[in-house]
Design a protein around this motif. Structure first.
Motif, PDB file in Angstrom:
ATOM      1  N   PRO A 195      44.848  51.703  11.726  1.00 15.97           N
ATOM      2  CA  PRO A 195      44.723  50.656  12.185  1.00 15.97           C
ATOM      3  C   PRO A 195      45.437  49.586  11.325  1.00 15.97           C
ATOM      4  CG  PRO A 195      42.747  51.582  12.592  1.00 15.97           C
ATOM      5  CD  PRO A 195      43.422  52.462  11.734  1.00 15.97           C
ATOM      6  N   PHE A 196      45.161  49.561  10.038  1.00 14.26           N
ATOM      7  CA  PHE A 196      45.588  48.846   8.991  1.00 14.26           C
ATOM      8  C   PHE A 196      47.258  48.961   8.494  1.00 14.26           C
ATOM      9  CE2 PHE A 196      41.051  49.442   7.910  1.00 14.26           C
ATOM     10  CZ  PHE A 196      40.656  48.100   7.588  1.00 14.26           C
ATOM     11  N   THR A 200      49.876  45.937   9.861  1.00 13.57           N
ATOM     12  CA  THR A 200      50.848  45.717   8.628  1.00 13.57           C
ATOM     13  C   THR A 200      52.409  45.577   9.405  1.00 13.57           C
ATOM     14  OG1 THR A 200      49.234  46.235   6.980  1.00 13.57           O
ATOM     15  CG2 THR A 200      51.769  45.895   6.224  1.00 13.57           C
ATOM     16  N   ALA A 201      52.266  46.799  10.038  1.00 11.41           N
ATOM     17  CA  ALA A 201      53.638  46.902  10.427  1.00 11.41           C
ATOM     18  C   ALA A 201      54.317  45.762  11.726  1.00 11.41           C
ATOM     19  CB  ALA A 201      53.963  48.321  11.106  1.00 11.41           C
ATOM     20  N   THR A 202      53.415  45.574  12.362  1.00 13.58           N
ATOM     21  CA  THR A 202      53.325  44.539  13.556  1.00 13.58           C
ATOM     22  C   THR A 202      53.220  43.390  13.009  1.00 13.58           C
ATOM     23  OG1 THR A 202      51.164  44.868  14.158  1.00 13.58           O
ATOM     24  CG2 THR A 202      53.054  46.334  15.318  1.00 13.58           C
ATOM     25  N   GLY A 203      52.641  42.966  12.050  1.00  6.53           N
ATOM     26  CA  GLY A 203      52.430  41.589  11.510  1.00  6.53           C
ATOM     27  C   GLY A 203      51.292  41.149  12.281  1.00  6.53           C
ATOM     28  N   GLN A 204      50.319  41.879  13.028  1.00 10.00           N
ATOM     29  CA  GLN A 204      49.323  41.115  13.813  1.00 10.00           C
ATOM     30  C   GLN A 204      48.161  41.112  13.103  1.00 10.00           C
ATOM     31  OE1 GLN A 204      49.382  43.428  17.460  1.00 10.00           O
ATOM     32  NE2 GLN A 204      51.322  42.564  18.288  1.00 10.00           N
ATOM     33  N   GLU A 205      47.103  40.421  13.324  1.00 10.18           N
ATOM     34  CA  GLU A 205      45.590  40.650  12.994  1.00 10.18           C
ATOM     35  C   GLU A 205      44.865  41.721  13.651  1.00 10.18           C
ATOM     36  OE1 GLU A 205      43.621  36.648  13.043  1.00 10.18           O
ATOM     37  OE2 GLU A 205      45.127  35.932  11.713  1.00 10.18           O
ATOM     38  N   ILE A 206      44.004  42.001  12.757  1.00 13.95           N
ATOM     39  CA  ILE A 206      43.220  43.272  13.159  1.00 13.95           C
ATOM     40  C   ILE A 206      42.090  42.655  13.958  1.00 13.95           C
ATOM     41  CG2 ILE A 206      41.753  45.300  12.566  1.00 13.95           C
ATOM     42  CD1 ILE A 206      43.292  45.545  10.138  1.00 13.95           C
ATOM     43  N   ARG A 209      37.494  45.079  17.280  1.00 16.67           N
ATOM     44  CA  ARG A 209      37.023  46.183  18.164  1.00 16.67           C
ATOM     45  C   ARG A 209      38.179  47.503  18.306  1.00 16.67           C
ATOM     46  NH1 ARG A 209      36.291  43.613  24.365  1.00 16.67           N
ATOM     47  NH2 ARG A 209      38.485  42.910  23.827  1.00 16.67           N
ATOM     48  N   ASP A 210      39.241  47.157  17.500  1.00 15.18           N
ATOM     49  CA  ASP A 210      40.140  48.252  17.341  1.00 15.18           C
ATOM     50  C   ASP A 210      39.662  49.134  16.061  1.00 15.18           C
ATOM     51  OD1 ASP A 210      41.742  47.307  19.290  1.00 15.18           O
ATOM     52  OD2 ASP A 210      42.904  46.053  18.060  1.00 15.18           O
ATOM     53  N   LEU A 211      38.868  48.742  15.463  1.00 18.71           N
ATOM     54  CA  LEU A 211      38.057  49.435  14.245  1.00 18.71           C
ATOM     55  C   LEU A 211      36.993  50.302  14.476  1.00 18.71           C
ATOM     56  CD1 LEU A 211      38.655  46.870  11.280  1.00 18.71           C
ATOM     57  CD2 LEU A 211      40.016  48.617  11.651  1.00 18.71           C
ATOM     58  N   ILE A 212      36.312  50.052  15.351  1.00 19.09           N
ATOM     59  CA  ILE A 212      35.087  50.502  15.847  1.00 19.09           C
ATOM     60  C   ILE A 212      35.211  52.008  16.129  1.00 19.09           C
ATOM     61  CG2 ILE A 212      33.246  50.753  17.320  1.00 19.09           C
ATOM     62  CD1 ILE A 212      33.169  47.797  17.888  1.00 19.09           C
TER      63      ILE A 212
END
Length: 364
Positions: A195-196, A200-206, A209-212
């Motif tokens: 996810p990190f 980083t590749a897309t420049g979006q914030e994490i 819920r995507d980390l759970i």
């Protein structure tokens, strides 16, 4: 919940946690996917999806268990829990080929369900109603479950398949276990990093819920892989378990002998165990070591050994020449603190203490 194919199926209380999580996670999604559905209806569909997903997981585990039973391996039960399901197969497959087939059965069934769902989605169901959304979500979920389980790392099915392959090549199941377990640890690290790296590749914030799920799954895989490594180290020491080497010398005493006198004789003869015999010298019972240690020294002259002895059942009498896996299996079938070891002619060789066997594995 029942016994399909004679296999008991249990549902852990942790299933309700994941059912609630799936309902919360997919409730809003289904509200936008299904035209005209209310909020309550969308969450109801999400809960139905959670139930049907776990039915798919049950079928996945039944595929493992039914094939294992076909190969003659005892299956204790299937349990559905937080992260899916687990089949408790009591013995390992005896060959790498059978190990591979039992491991592959689950992912094959999940991918088969995905294929059937895709065909139904394309050719049988029309529109954007509840059936179409559920079928689409279920075949995609089964596709993910099937592919994910094929990843080459323990405790996933793909890890067991990798283990079987290395076992076949190296002719050593332990080598296969170690390699597949390290594969699992690498997968766990990649799951956390993914996810990190994507953010980083897309420049979006994490999104938290995507980390759970990555964190939960990575923890599960890491712990399972570590447990497999410990199991491999334990199995490597099994050949060191030798009944004769670990046996304590035993002296025969009658049931009426005072404990203090029996201990005195044992000390004189450098024996570490007491066996109660009848007047013809036939063994009747083994004096329990923990009961002896719990008896205060001032009471020992007044306590007979028969009062702290465990009667000898046939399963507590083992052959003195047992070594390795056969010895462990014999002890596992009848758990006890001490076993009487006898020669082939029936003569007493000594007493095997479970505590002495456990010390072989201390520190693993």
């Amino acid at each position: 919940m029942g016994k399909p194919f004679g296999i008991p199926v249990y549902v852990s209380w942790t299933w309700f946690i994941v059912a609630a999580f799936i309902t919360w996670l997919f409730g809003d999604t289904f509200r936008y996917m299904i035209p005209g559905v209310s909020a309550a209806g969308a969450y109801g569909v999400a809960f139905a999806f959670a139930v049907l997903l776990y039915v798919s997981v049950l079928l996945h585990e039944l595929a493992h268990s039914v094939l294992a039973k076909w190969y003659g391996l005892p299956v204790r039960r299937i349990t559905l829990y937080l992260l899916g399901g687990v089949s408790e197969i009591e013995k390992e497959p005896p060959t790498p080929g059978k190990e591979f087939m039992v491991a592959a059965a689950g992912p094959a069934l999940s991918l088969g369900l995905a294929g059937v769902g895709w065909l139904a989605d394309v050719f049988l169901v029309e529109g954007d109603g509840i059936p179409q959304v559920l079928i689409w979500q279920l075949w995609v979920a089964n596709l993910i479950v099937g592919v994910f389980n094929l990843l080459p790392g323990l405790p996933l099915d793909g890890g067991r398949m990798l283990r079987a392959g290395i076992w076949k090549i190296a002719r050593d199941p332990g080598t296969g276990t170690v390699a597949a377990a390290w594969g699992g640890r690498i997968l766990a690290a990649l799951l956390v990093a993914a996810p990190f790296a994507l953010a980083t590749a897309t420049g979006q914030e994490i999104d938290f819920r995507d980390l759970i799920w990555p964190l939960v799954l990575a923890s599960f895989i890491w712990m399972g892989a570590s447990q497999s490594l410990r199991a491999a180290r334990i199995r490597a020491r099994i050949p060191q378990v030798n009944a004769r080497t670990l046996a304590r010398r035993a002296i025969p005493v009658t049931a009426e002998t005072p404990l203090a006198e029996a201990l005195r004789r044992a000390s004189e003869e450098h024996a570490g165990a007491l066996v109660v015999v009848d007047h013809d010298g036939r063994p009747l019972a083994i004096v329990n070591e923990s009961a002896v240690q719990a008896t205060p020294e001032h009471r020992r002259p007044w306590v007979n050994v028969g009062s702290m002895a465990k009667s000898l059942e046939p399963s507590l009498v083992l052959a003195a020449d047992l070594v390795g896996e056969p010895l462990i299996e014999a002890m596992r079938e009848t758990p006890a603190g001490e076993y009487l070891l006898v020669e082939r002619g029936g003569e007493i060789y000594g007493v095997l203490s479970t505590a002495d066997v456990n010390r072989v594995f201390t520190g693993v």
